[in-house]
Design a protein around this motif. Structure first.
Motif, PDB file in Angstrom:
ATOM      1  N   ILE A   7       0.856  -1.185   0.000  1.00 28.84           N
ATOM      2  CA  ILE A   7       0.000   0.000   0.000  1.00 28.84           C
ATOM      3  C   ILE A   7       0.891   1.233   0.000  1.00 28.84           C
ATOM      4  CG2 ILE A   7      -1.841   1.216   1.219  1.00 28.84           C
ATOM      5  CD1 ILE A   7      -2.676  -1.468   2.417  1.00 28.84           C
ATOM      6  N   LEU A   8       0.709   2.069  -1.019  1.00 26.15           N
ATOM      7  CA  LEU A   8       1.583   3.251  -1.152  1.00 26.15           C
ATOM      8  C   LEU A   8       1.022   4.402  -0.324  1.00 26.15           C
ATOM      9  CD1 LEU A   8       2.341   3.148  -4.997  1.00 26.15           C
ATOM     10  CD2 LEU A   8       3.274   1.762  -3.136  1.00 26.15           C
ATOM     11  N   ALA A   9       1.829   4.849   0.621  1.00 31.04           N
ATOM     12  CA  ALA A   9       1.333   5.879   1.539  1.00 31.04           C
ATOM     13  C   ALA A   9       2.455   6.818   1.984  1.00 31.04           C
ATOM     14  CB  ALA A   9       0.691   5.217   2.760  1.00 31.04           C
ATOM     15  N   ALA A  10       3.431   7.032   1.099  1.00 33.97           N
ATOM     16  CA  ALA A  10       4.583   7.843   1.507  1.00 33.97           C
ATOM     17  C   ALA A  10       4.463   9.292   1.066  1.00 33.97           C
ATOM     18  CB  ALA A  10       5.862   7.235   0.943  1.00 33.97           C
ATOM     19  N   GLY A  11       3.514   9.567   0.160  1.00 39.53           N
ATOM     20  CA  GLY A  11       3.408  10.918  -0.398  1.00 39.53           C
ATOM     21  C   GLY A  11       2.965  11.937   0.639  1.00 39.53           C
ATOM     22  N   GLU A  12       3.242  13.201   0.333  1.00 41.85           N
ATOM     23  CA  GLU A  12       2.938  14.252   1.287  1.00 41.85           C
ATOM     24  C   GLU A  12       1.465  14.674   1.210  1.00 41.85           C
ATOM     25  OE1 GLU A  12       5.171  17.774   0.601  1.00 41.85           O
ATOM     26  OE2 GLU A  12       4.572  18.712   2.477  1.00 41.85           O
ATOM     27  N   LEU A  71      10.114   1.909   4.755  1.00 47.21           N
ATOM     28  CA  LEU A  71      10.384   3.342   4.687  1.00 47.21           C
ATOM     29  C   LEU A  71      10.877   3.761   3.294  1.00 47.21           C
ATOM     30  CD1 LEU A  71      10.479   6.004   6.333  1.00 47.21           C
ATOM     31  CD2 LEU A  71      12.902   5.513   6.718  1.00 47.21           C
ATOM     32  N   GLN A  72      10.216   4.757   2.746  1.00 45.91           N
ATOM     33  CA  GLN A  72      10.690   5.385   1.509  1.00 45.91           C
ATOM     34  C   GLN A  72      11.096   6.808   1.918  1.00 45.91           C
ATOM     35  OE1 GLN A  72       7.762   6.516  -1.405  1.00 45.91           O
ATOM     36  NE2 GLN A  72       9.192   6.390  -3.110  1.00 45.91           N
ATOM     37  N   ALA A  73      12.364   6.952   2.275  1.00 45.90           N
ATOM     38  CA  ALA A  73      12.808   8.195   2.918  1.00 45.90           C
ATOM     39  C   ALA A  73      12.633   9.390   1.983  1.00 45.90           C
ATOM     40  CB  ALA A  73      14.262   8.064   3.345  1.00 45.90           C
ATOM     41  N   LYS A  76      10.527   9.291  -4.659  1.00 41.30           N
ATOM     42  CA  LYS A  76      10.940   9.436  -6.058  1.00 41.30           C
ATOM     43  C   LYS A  76       9.954   8.758  -6.990  1.00 41.30           C
ATOM     44  CE  LYS A  76      15.701   8.917  -4.626  1.00 41.30           C
ATOM     45  NZ  LYS A  76      16.859   8.070  -4.919  1.00 41.30           N
ATOM     46  N   GLY A  77       8.704   8.693  -6.579  1.00 43.54           N
ATOM     47  CA  GLY A  77       7.669   8.153  -7.468  1.00 43.54           C
ATOM     48  C   GLY A  77       7.092   6.823  -7.004  1.00 43.54           C
ATOM     49  N   THR A  78       5.959   6.480  -7.629  1.00 42.18           N
ATOM     50  CA  THR A  78       5.237   5.263  -7.212  1.00 42.18           C
ATOM     51  C   THR A  78       6.061   3.994  -7.483  1.00 42.18           C
ATOM     52  OG1 THR A  78       4.107   5.385  -9.349  1.00 42.18           O
ATOM     53  CG2 THR A  78       2.910   6.212  -7.455  1.00 42.18           C
ATOM     54  N   GLY A  79       6.855   4.007  -8.580  1.00 46.67           N
ATOM     55  CA  GLY A  79       7.709   2.851  -8.879  1.00 46.67           C
ATOM     56  C   GLY A  79       8.784   2.705  -7.813  1.00 46.67           C
ATOM     57  N   ILE A 153      -0.034   6.213 -19.797  1.00 49.34           N
ATOM     58  CA  ILE A 153       0.705   7.467 -19.956  1.00 49.34           C
ATOM     59  C   ILE A 153       0.201   8.465 -18.908  1.00 49.34           C
ATOM     60  CG2 ILE A 153      -0.859   8.299 -21.807  1.00 49.34           C
ATOM     61  CD1 ILE A 153       2.825   8.986 -22.048  1.00 49.34           C
ATOM     62  N   GLU A 154       1.124   9.082 -18.204  1.00 49.78           N
ATOM     63  CA  GLU A 154       0.743  10.083 -17.202  1.00 49.78           C
ATOM     64  C   GLU A 154       0.275  11.354 -17.902  1.00 49.78           C
ATOM     65  OE1 GLU A 154       0.559   9.646 -13.718  1.00 49.78           O
ATOM     66  OE2 GLU A 154       0.588   7.693 -14.698  1.00 49.78           O
ATOM     67  N   GLU A 155      -0.642  12.054 -17.270  1.00 50.70           N
ATOM     68  CA  GLU A 155      -1.177  13.259 -17.902  1.00 50.70           C
ATOM     69  C   GLU A 155      -0.065  14.238 -18.302  1.00 50.70           C
ATOM     70  OE1 GLU A 155      -4.903  15.020 -17.447  1.00 50.70           O
ATOM     71  OE2 GLU A 155      -4.066  16.799 -16.485  1.00 50.70           O
ATOM     72  N   ILE A 168      -9.038   5.653 -17.461  1.00 52.98           N
ATOM     73  CA  ILE A 168      -7.926   6.075 -16.612  1.00 52.98           C
ATOM     74  C   ILE A 168      -7.423   4.945 -15.702  1.00 52.98           C
ATOM     75  CG2 ILE A 168      -8.639   8.498 -16.606  1.00 52.98           C
ATOM     76  CD1 ILE A 168      -9.194   6.620 -13.454  1.00 52.98           C
ATOM     77  N   ASN A 169      -6.209   5.142 -15.208  1.00 54.20           N
ATOM     78  CA  ASN A 169      -5.572   4.199 -14.287  1.00 54.20           C
ATOM     79  C   ASN A 169      -6.002   4.519 -12.862  1.00 54.20           C
ATOM     80  OD1 ASN A 169      -3.782   2.736 -12.695  1.00 54.20           O
ATOM     81  ND2 ASN A 169      -2.076   4.145 -13.061  1.00 54.20           N
ATOM     82  N   SER A 170      -6.528   3.518 -12.172  1.00 54.89           N
ATOM     83  CA  SER A 170      -6.986   3.737 -10.787  1.00 54.89           C
ATOM     84  C   SER A 170      -5.831   3.757  -9.797  1.00 54.89           C
ATOM     85  CB  SER A 170      -7.942   2.614 -10.385  1.00 54.89           C
ATOM     86  OG  SER A 170      -7.209   1.402 -10.285  1.00 54.89           O
TER      87      SER A 170
HETATM   88  C1  UD1 Z   1      -0.910   7.847  -9.823  1.00 58.07           C
HETATM   89  C2  UD1 Z   1      -0.626   7.134 -11.143  1.00 58.07           C
HETATM   90  C3  UD1 Z   1      -1.710   7.523 -12.146  1.00 58.07           C
HETATM   91  C4  UD1 Z   1      -3.079   7.181 -11.598  1.00 58.07           C
HETATM   92  C5  UD1 Z   1      -3.295   7.827 -10.226  1.00 58.07           C
HETATM   93  C6  UD1 Z   1      -4.565   7.288  -9.595  1.00 58.07           C
HETATM   94  C7  UD1 Z   1       1.797   6.872 -11.317  1.00 58.07           C
HETATM   95  C8  UD1 Z   1       3.036   7.371 -11.966  1.00 58.07           C
HETATM   96  N1  UD1 Z   1       0.673   7.499 -11.640  1.00 58.07           N
HETATM   97  O1  UD1 Z   1      -0.767   9.233 -10.081  1.00 58.07           O
HETATM   98  O2  UD1 Z   1      -1.499   6.852 -13.365  1.00 58.07           O
HETATM   99  O3  UD1 Z   1      -4.082   7.593 -12.495  1.00 58.07           O
HETATM  100  O4  UD1 Z   1      -2.203   7.509  -9.344  1.00 58.07           O
HETATM  101  O5  UD1 Z   1      -4.898   7.995  -8.436  1.00 58.07           O
HETATM  102  O6  UD1 Z   1       1.828   5.920 -10.581  1.00 58.07           O
HETATM  103  N2  UD1 Z   1       3.403   7.573  -3.318  1.00 58.07           N
HETATM  104  C9  UD1 Z   1       4.440   7.060  -2.583  1.00 58.07           C
HETATM  105  N3  UD1 Z   1       5.714   7.385  -2.903  1.00 58.07           N
HETATM  106  C10 UD1 Z   1       6.003   8.209  -3.943  1.00 58.07           C
HETATM  107  C11 UD1 Z   1       4.929   8.733  -4.698  1.00 58.07           C
HETATM  108  C12 UD1 Z   1       3.651   8.400  -4.372  1.00 58.07           C
HETATM  109  O7  UD1 Z   1       4.215   6.298  -1.641  1.00 58.07           O
HETATM  110  O8  UD1 Z   1       7.205   8.449  -4.166  1.00 58.07           O
HETATM  111  C13 UD1 Z   1       2.019   7.214  -2.951  1.00 58.07           C
HETATM  112  C14 UD1 Z   1       1.182   8.396  -2.540  1.00 58.07           C
HETATM  113  O9  UD1 Z   1       1.270   8.615  -1.128  1.00 58.07           O
HETATM  114  C15 UD1 Z   1      -0.213   7.973  -2.941  1.00 58.07           C
HETATM  115  C16 UD1 Z   1       0.025   7.066  -4.141  1.00 58.07           C
HETATM  116  O10 UD1 Z   1       1.376   6.670  -4.080  1.00 58.07           O
HETATM  117  O11 UD1 Z   1      -0.868   7.253  -1.926  1.00 58.07           O
HETATM  118  C17 UD1 Z   1      -0.259   7.768  -5.470  1.00 58.07           C
HETATM  119  O12 UD1 Z   1       0.631   8.858  -5.583  1.00 58.07           O
HETATM  120  P1  UD1 Z   1       0.238  10.222  -6.281  1.00 58.07           P
HETATM  121  O13 UD1 Z   1       1.387  11.142  -6.226  1.00 58.07           O
HETATM  122  O14 UD1 Z   1      -1.047  10.707  -5.744  1.00 58.07           O
HETATM  123  O15 UD1 Z   1       0.073   9.705  -7.784  1.00 58.07           O
HETATM  124  P2  UD1 Z   1      -0.700  10.416  -8.956  1.00 58.07           P
HETATM  125  O16 UD1 Z   1       0.133  11.495  -9.519  1.00 58.07           O
HETATM  126  O17 UD1 Z   1      -2.065  10.758  -8.511  1.00 58.07           O
END
Ligand code: UD1
Ligand code: CA
Length: 453
Positions: A7-12, A71-73, A76-79, A153-155, A168-170
């Motif tokens: 579960i990705l939850a590191a974003g601000e 921890l994702q200190a 640098k993106g979802t990947g 493709i990202e917007e 769209i990608n969920s």
């Molecule tokens: C992402 C997708 C997009 C999709 C959208 C759905 C990518 C590149 N893009 O975009 O295609 O339509 O979600 O809502 O994946 N997060 C981390 N670490 C990071 C970055 C993000 O844990 O380094 C987490 C965020 O906390 C969040 C989730 O990943 O819970 C999505 O991140 P967010 O930055 O909101 O992605 P979008 O730009 O919305």
């Protein structure tokens, strides 16, 4: 097959404009992230990994024990977030990737999604939806002839034509563990945002001739993610609607469900009626045939059947069958009220046990007390439980009458069938069946105010 979830939850969550990390904002009583965890658990995920970064400590504190943190200190993106979890991923497992900010994807939808992934024997599958206004989301690219998935493709990287795509990608994916582990090291930051996009894994797998799938859901509402407070309120509204719908289908009457606020885990028996403005919070269980009046707030409490609550606040307490509470009563934590009791207007009860058939009809403070059965607590009675340093206990037997405006200075005990005269300040124990009077005698000064004629 073993299921793992990341579960990705590191974003601000910059757009929330909040000191609180985005995933900790609450809907229906619990943080966004905890809804996602609940849904993952419901589909049989045994191994839960939560990627934390921004506010890592406070996020970790809210997590259930079964969730492990990674921890994702630096974000640098979802990947990159998934790369941080790599050494915990099992190549033999099915790996579900979820966004901590998208709490509306139900367990039923996840189940169908996993089924599509397994049936198609895909290396990776993405959950998609069609939106009227796809702005802000990654777009699903399909082969024009075969309709099969080509990539995402990202917007920010999309051409005007790609931006017109409404599918769209969920942000929810299923991977075969091995395929994911093989493809993650191939991600690059070669894009407008210079991030490692998880979305790129799909086209990379495709290049390696692996099958990738897409599962498009009809109910686009479910994929909604929270990025702003406006979306937070929308998600909250959808949750409340779902919860109220469930209760109404189970036999609960709501006069105005749009204005009734019930947290996700509340249990309510049939034929209970709930008036507008009621807030029924986490951990509450309500029996059958209750009447919950307007603007009542009930939190973490057990309300037995046949209870009437009018415009009152009840927290961490228990109320017995057939009891009436309010209007304007306040039951504070640790109150245990018996059956057929009456707690009337402006009565405050704290950390007290009140026996069956007792009454306190108006204007009283009952704190740290143990009250027996069939006791009458008159108007204006104060249980004086605090001496400035410590709290003390008052004990009252059965069938006792406490007259109006009495003060019971704790610690003090009043025996069965005793009677306390109105206006008394009781500082010593009262034996059973006694009458206690503790006030100065009245003296009348005859003709004291007689006018001179
Ligand atoms: C992402 C997708 C997009 C999709 C959208 C759905 C990518 C590149 N893009 O975009 O295609 O339509 O979600 O809502 O994946 N997060 C981390 N670490 C990071 C970055 C993000 O844990 O380094 C987490 C965020 O906390 C969040 C989730 O990943 O819970 C999505 O991140 P967010 O930055 O909101 O992605 P979008 O730009 O919305
Ligand atoms: Ca997002």
């Amino acid at each position: 097959m073993k299921k793992q979830a990341v579960i990705l939850a590191a974003g601000e969550g910059t757009r929330m404009k909040s000191a609180l990390p985005k995933v900790l904002h609450r809907v229906a009583g619990i943080p966004l992230l905890n809804h996602v965890i609940n849904h993952a658990t419901q589909v049989g995920v045994e191994d839960l990994l939560v990627v934390v970064g921004h506010g890592a400590e406070s996020v970790s504190r809210e997590l259930p024990e079964k969730a492990k943190t990674v921890l994702q200190a630096e974000q640098k993106g979802t990947g990159h977030a998934v790369i941080c979890a790599m050494d915990q991923l099992d190549p033999e497992a099915l790996i579900l990737i979820l966004s901590g900010d998208a709490p509306l994807i139900s367990a039923e939808t996840l189940e169908k999604f996993i089924e599509t992934h397994e049936k198609g024997n895909y290396a990776a599958t993405v959950l998609s939806a069609r939106l009227e206004d796809p702005t802000g989301y990654g777009r699903i690219l399909r082969n024009e002839e075969t309709c099969s998935l080509m990539g995402i493709i990202e917007e920010k990287d999309a051409t005007p034509w790609q931006k017109s795509i409404q599918e769209i990608n969920s942000g929810t994916y299923c991977f075969k563990g091995k395929a994911l582990l093989d493809v993650l090291p191939k991600l690059s930051q070669d894009n407008v945002q210079q991030e490692y996009y998880l979305t790129d894994t799909l086209s990379l797998l495709k290049k390696d001739d692996l099958a990738v799938g897409v599962c498009c859901i009809d109910n686009a509402e479910e994929i909604m993610a929270v990025n702003t407070r406006v979306q937070l309120a929308q998600v909250e509204g959808i949750f409340r609607k779902r919860i109220n719908h469930r209760h109404m289908m189970n036999g609960v009457t709501m006069l105005n469900p749009q204005n009734t606020y019930i947290d996700h885990d509340v249990v309510i028996g049939k034929d209970t009626v709930i008036e507008p403005g009621a807030m029924i919070e986490c951990g509450t269980i309500i029996g059958e045939n209750c009447h919950i009046g307007q603007n009542s707030r009930i939190s973490d409490s057990f309300i037995e059947s046949g209870v009437t609550i009018t415009n009152s606040t009840i927290t961490s307490s228990r109320v017995g069958e057939g009891t009436t509470i309010g209007p304007y009563a306040y039951l504070r934590p640790g109150s245990c009220i018996g059956k057929r009791v009456r707690i009337g207007d402006f009565v405050e009860v704290k950390n007290s046990i009140i026996g069956d058939d007792s009454r306190s009809a108006h204007l009283a403070y009952i704190g740290d007390a143990k009250i027996g059965k069939n006791v009458n607590v008159g108007c204006g009675v104060v249980f004086v439980n605090y001496d400035g340093k410590e709290k003390h206990q008052t004990t009252i037997g059965n069938n006792v009458f406490i007259g109006s405006n009495a003060n019971l200075v704790a610690p003090v005990t009043i025996g069965d069938h005793a009677f306390v005269a109105a206006g008394s300040t009781i500082t010593e124990d009262v034996p059973p069946e006694a009458l206690a009077i503790a006030r100065s005698r009245q003296s009348n000064k005859e003709e004291w105010n007689k006018e001179e004629q």
